[in-house]
Design a protein around this motif. Structure first.
Motif, mmCIF file in Angstrom:
data_model
loop_
_atom_site.group_PDB
_atom_site.id
_atom_site.type_symbol
_atom_site.label_atom_id
_atom_site.label_comp_id
_atom_site.label_asym_id
_atom_site.label_seq_id
_atom_site.Cartn_x
_atom_site.Cartn_y
_atom_site.Cartn_z
ATOM 1 N N GLY A 461 0.884 -1.150 0.010
ATOM 2 C CA GLY A 461 0.155 0.171 -0.024
ATOM 3 C C GLY A 461 0.812 1.232 0.037
ATOM 4 N N THR A 467 -5.282 3.602 -1.723
ATOM 5 C CA THR A 467 -5.447 3.389 -0.200
ATOM 6 C C THR A 467 -5.962 1.883 0.082
ATOM 7 O OG1 THR A 467 -7.456 4.606 0.317
ATOM 8 C CG2 THR A 467 -5.594 5.467 0.569
ATOM 9 N N LEU A 470 -3.577 -0.440 1.746
ATOM 10 C CA LEU A 470 -3.513 -0.138 3.336
ATOM 11 C C LEU A 470 -4.978 -0.346 4.190
ATOM 12 C CD1 LEU A 470 -1.495 3.253 2.722
ATOM 13 C CD2 LEU A 470 -0.713 1.179 3.578
ATOM 14 N N LEU A 507 -1.894 5.141 6.487
ATOM 15 C CA LEU A 507 -3.001 5.606 5.902
ATOM 16 C C LEU A 507 -3.008 7.290 6.113
ATOM 17 C CD1 LEU A 507 -6.006 3.186 6.366
ATOM 18 C CD2 LEU A 507 -5.220 4.200 4.129
ATOM 19 N N ARG A 510 -1.768 9.725 3.625
ATOM 20 C CA ARG A 510 -2.040 10.059 2.547
ATOM 21 C C ARG A 510 -3.263 10.905 2.601
ATOM 22 N NH1 ARG A 510 -0.855 5.226 -0.740
ATOM 23 N NH2 ARG A 510 1.354 4.865 -0.327
ATOM 24 N N GLU A 511 -3.852 11.067 3.789
ATOM 25 C CA GLU A 511 -5.096 12.073 3.692
ATOM 26 C C GLU A 511 -4.877 13.165 4.429
ATOM 27 O OE1 GLU A 511 -7.489 9.665 6.518
ATOM 28 O OE2 GLU A 511 -7.686 7.954 5.014
ATOM 29 N N ARG A 770 -5.923 15.278 -1.227
ATOM 30 C CA ARG A 770 -5.212 14.262 -0.814
ATOM 31 C C ARG A 770 -4.075 14.754 0.048
ATOM 32 N NH1 ARG A 770 -1.586 10.590 -4.554
ATOM 33 N NH2 ARG A 770 -3.740 10.029 -5.388
#
Length: 844
Positions: A461, A467, A470, A507, A510-511, A770
């Motif tokens: 991932g 995602t 992940l 995770l 990535r956010e 993102r």
């Protein structure tokens, strides 16, 4: 002979000026036909075996080509001598090639006879063709050569005839000896039958036959009694007794030559010899059985002693392996454990299996800690060999355990390679294992493999733009927690919580929000409820380390320093248990992470105290993370040290720190090679580009800037959009920055256009949803490049694009915690808008 008809039919058309569709095929046909004529016209069929003839034909093909090309220079129709000379040389070549093929004397004799016939026939033709025309030097040479060959053939032919005559004589002698032997045997049997008829009494017969055969009478007596008891017809007795006598003498010889290893055995042998002479064969067998028992018992004791010695040697090797492990000499330990396992094969199978497993474990450590990809490749092959040898149907759980171990090795190796093939294989291996390691059958093993599956999915991932992997990793960890419950297995539950925190952290990176990162912090704190310092101090320290990493990630997203300070505090707490004396490599890992947090803090402060401390901490870590012991981890800390030196160099007026940073990056690249760890290599290339770019901006020339462009371009060979989209975007942004600097220094617009293109490439992955901060920073950089382009052009189009980019960046920068970004960008947009207004006012 080889006649004109054969020549005209078989020679390739090209020799007569005509085209040939396949010259090589025609040549082969000619050779075959020529040899066939030579063999069969001279009565050789039936003597020369086809394989021999075929071999000669193959060897002759090149000679035929050469000879015909040479001799066809003559007109055979008017020059009969040339034709005869060709035939003579052809016969000589045929003989020479035939001599290179092994064949039976009879075949060779027939072949020589045929060659002799051909030579004599063509010699007559040659002589006749030369009559009245005189003899040239070449003619005399041909005649001399042919005569010498005929003499050689005659001598060899005579030798073969003598050999064949000798072979026939030997065969006849053998037949005669066999016949004489049969006659003697028949005469012997007749004599024995006469002796039996002359004496009817058993004792008398025994004495007479014993003298006849030269063996003990007691033995003969037993044989006669046995024949009578079995009602064997008396006419068959002579053959049976002759057979008995032969075997009796063989037995006596064997008894005399018997190898004995015990003093008592000699006495038993003497008694057995006496028993055989007396015809007491049962007693002889009983005595020999006693010797056999003694030998068998001795062998058992010897084997037992040998096995004890093997066991001792194996245990010594295993102990040496343990010493090697203490010295981090994993390769040596693997070899010693493997040798111990070999010694115990067939002696102590359970222990042999255990040592083999220890060997594979040591090989795993060699691959994992030493960065030895060859060791991991060897380990993978070993596991696959085990899987081939142990069928799934026979031992499904053992098979599944090996699949799980195979997955671990593939996962470690895959994490170092640029592709995802190994990682995909690891996921496949774990899922194969889960087909047998079911939750119903072995719930805890099922949970362990779910945990490993989560780790592989997490690594996959991290390399993908989405995602999904992940999310799958988080799901796998949560499934593991269904069996690794806090009530049943609190420490295992804490371990999975720890791993879950790592996946949530990935995770969260990535956010745009911080929800996942907060969940990661929560998971680590849950783990610490069971992983207490009093209970498992080193595990507690490990989770404290990871908690600090998550806090650091949160802190890097926030404007203040609170989270970063918490991270530094957590790292320092971890170091209270992760001491250098107890766990030197873990101590070094946490020192490295502490350096990262201090560096992040230092970048937000005006002074250099934190950055200096980060440099010091990295140097401490390198005292244990040596290049010899853990080369890849050494390279990681070298890279981090260079980043800190670079940050310090940016704040200083000179270039000493920056030069040192470049040097340290290049040292790291000696271990972080593209072949070994392509993604880490790309990271170091990107960082090297950053340092070179800063140096280049401080210098008047463009050499350093060009080197920076080269470093970024190298990084992008592995930092591809498909594989690591966010890192690809980061490097595109960095490349845009240095291209912009080059463009400012140059008179044209080529570099500035390239910079704009690089920024727009980056924004395809650096989206506002993102990664909003990175998106805004890149928009700001794009605005700057467009504004410089706009200043060099007469219109306002570029300037308006620059203003648009700045406005978009300001939408993110207006957040209170990002005010240090807001003001510089606001000033830039105001300058661009003023220039646009000025150009419009002064327009036509």
């Amino acid at each position: 002979m080889l006649g004109r008809l054969l020549l005209e039919e078989a020679i390739p058309d090209t020799l007569f000026g005509k085209p040939a569709t396949d010259e090589s095929q025609v040549w082969r046909a000619f050779v075959s036909a020529a040899l066939k004529r030579l063999v069969h016209d001279n009565g050789m069929s039936g003597f020369l075996h086809p394989p021999v003839a075929a071999c000669i034909a193959a060897r002759l093909e090149r000679d035929f080509r050469y000879l015909l090309r040479e001799f066809l220079k003559h007109d055979f129709a008017t020059d009969g001598k040339a034709w005869a000379a060709f035939q003579l040389v052809l016969a000589q070549r045929t003989y020479n090639k035939g001599q290179q093929v092994s064949c039976a004397p009879a075949d060779e004799s027939a072949f020589l006879e045929a060659v002799q016939g051909a030579l004599r026939e063509e010699l007559d033709r040659f002589t006749a063709a030369s009559d009245g025309k005189g003899w040239s030097e070449n003619d005399r040479n041909i005649l001399s050569s042919v005569n010498r060959m005929l003499e050689t053939l005659e001598n060899r032919f005579t030798e073969l005839q003598l050999t064949l005559t000798k072979e026939v004589s030997e065969v006849r002698g053998t037949v005669r000896q066999i016949k004489e032997g049969q006659d003697n045997q028949n005469q012997t049997l007749t004599e024995i039958l006469d002796l039996l008829h002359s004496q009817r009494d058993l004792e008398a017969r025994s004495v007479v036959l014993a003298e006849r055969f030269g063996i003990a009478s007691g033995a003969i007596r037993t044989a006669l009694s046995s024949l009578g008891a079995e009602n064997t017809p008396e006419e068959n007795w002579p053959a049976k007794l002759a057979e008995f006598a032969t075997r009796y003498r063989d037995l006596e010889q064997r008894l005399a030559e018997l190898q004995l290893f015990h003093p008592e055995a000699a006495n038993f042998r003497t008694q057995a010899q006496t028993a055989v002479q007396d015809g007491r064969f049962d007693d002889a067998d009983a005595l020999l059985r006693r010797i056999e028992t003694m030998d068998t018992e001795y062998l058992a004791r010897a084997e037992q002693n040998l096995n004890r010695q093997k066991l001792s040697a194996a245990e010594t090797k295993a102990t040496r392996a343990e010493v090697a492990l203490l010295r981090w000499q994993y390769r040596d330990a693997a070899t010693l454990f493997r040798e111990a396992a070999i010694l115990l094969t067939g002696v102590d199978q359970d222990r042999a299996i255990s040592y083999r497993g220890a060997s594979l474990d040591a090989l795993y450590l060699q691959g994992d800690e030493k960065g030895d990809n060859a060791a991991l490749t060897e380990l993978i092959s070993a596991y696959r060999e085990v899987l081939q040898q142990h069928a799934r149907e026979r031992a499904p759980l053992s098979w599944a355990m090996t699949q799980n171990s195979l997955g671990n090795a593939l996962r470690i190796l895959g994490s170092r390679e640029s592709g995802t093939e190994r990682l995909e294989e690891a996921v496949s291996a774990y899922r194969e294992a889960l087909e047998e390691r079911t939750r119903d059958r072995v719930p805890l093993d099922w949970a362990a493999t779910q945990n490993n599956l989560g780790a592989a999915l997490e690594t996959l991932g991290e390399r993908e733009s989405g995602t999904a992997r992940l999310v799958d990793a988080v799901a796998a960890y949560r499934r593991a927690l269904e069996e690794y419950t806090r009530e049943r297995m609190p420490l295992n539950w804490a371990m999975i919580q720890h791993n879950l925190g790592a996946a949530l952290h990935a995770l969260g990176s990535r956010e745009s929000g911080t929800e996942r990162l907060e969940e990661a912090v929560s998971a680590y704190r849950k783990a610490l409820e069971e992983r207490t310092r009093d209970r498992v101090p080193l595990d507690w320290a490990g989770t404290m380390n990871n908690l600090a990493v998550a806090l650091q990630a949160l802190g890097e997203r926030e404007g203040g320093t609170k989270r970063l300070e918490e991270a530094v505090s957590a790292y320092r707490e971890a170091l209270e248990e992760r001491t250098r004396d107890r766990v030197p490599l873990d101590w070094a890992a946490t020192q490295n992470n502490l350096g990262n947090a201090l560096q992040a803090l230092g970048e937000r402060e005006s002074g250099t105290r934190r950055l200096e401390e980060a440099v010091s901490v990295y140097r401490e870590a390198l005292k244990e993370r040596t290049r010899e012991r853990v080369p890849l981890k050494w390279a990681t800390t070298q890279n981090n040290l260079a980043v800190a030196l670079q940050a310090l160099g940016e704040r200083e007026s000179g270039t000493r720190r920056l030069e040192e940073a470049v040097s340290v990056y290049r040292e790291a690249l000696q271990e972080r090679t593209r072949e070994r760890v392509p993604l880490d290599w790309a990271a170091a290339q990107n960082n090297l580009g950053n340092a070179l770019a800063i140096l280049g901006r401080r210098e008047s020339g463009t050499k350093r800037l060009e080197e920076a462009v080269s470093a970024y371009s190298e990084a992008l060979k592995e930092y591809t959009r498909e594989r690591v989209p966010l890192k690809w975007a980061m490097t595109q942004n960095n490349l845009g920055n240095v291209l912009q600097t080059l463009g400012v220094r140059e008179s044209g617009t080529k570099r500035l256009e390239e910079a704009v293109s690089a920024y727009r490439e980056a924004l395809e992955e650096y989206t506002r949803v993102r990664v909003p901060l990175q998106w805004a920073v890149t928009q700001n950089n794009l605005g700057t490049a467009l504004s410089v382009l706009g200043e060099r052009e007469s219109g306002t189009e570029r300037l308006e694009e620059a203003a648009s980019a700045y406005r978009q960046a300001l939408e993110v920068f207006q957040h209170p915690e990002l005010k240090f970004y807001f003001q510089p960008t606001q000033e830039r947009i105001e300058a661009v808008l003023a220039l646009i207004a000025q150009r419009r006012d002064s327009g036509p």
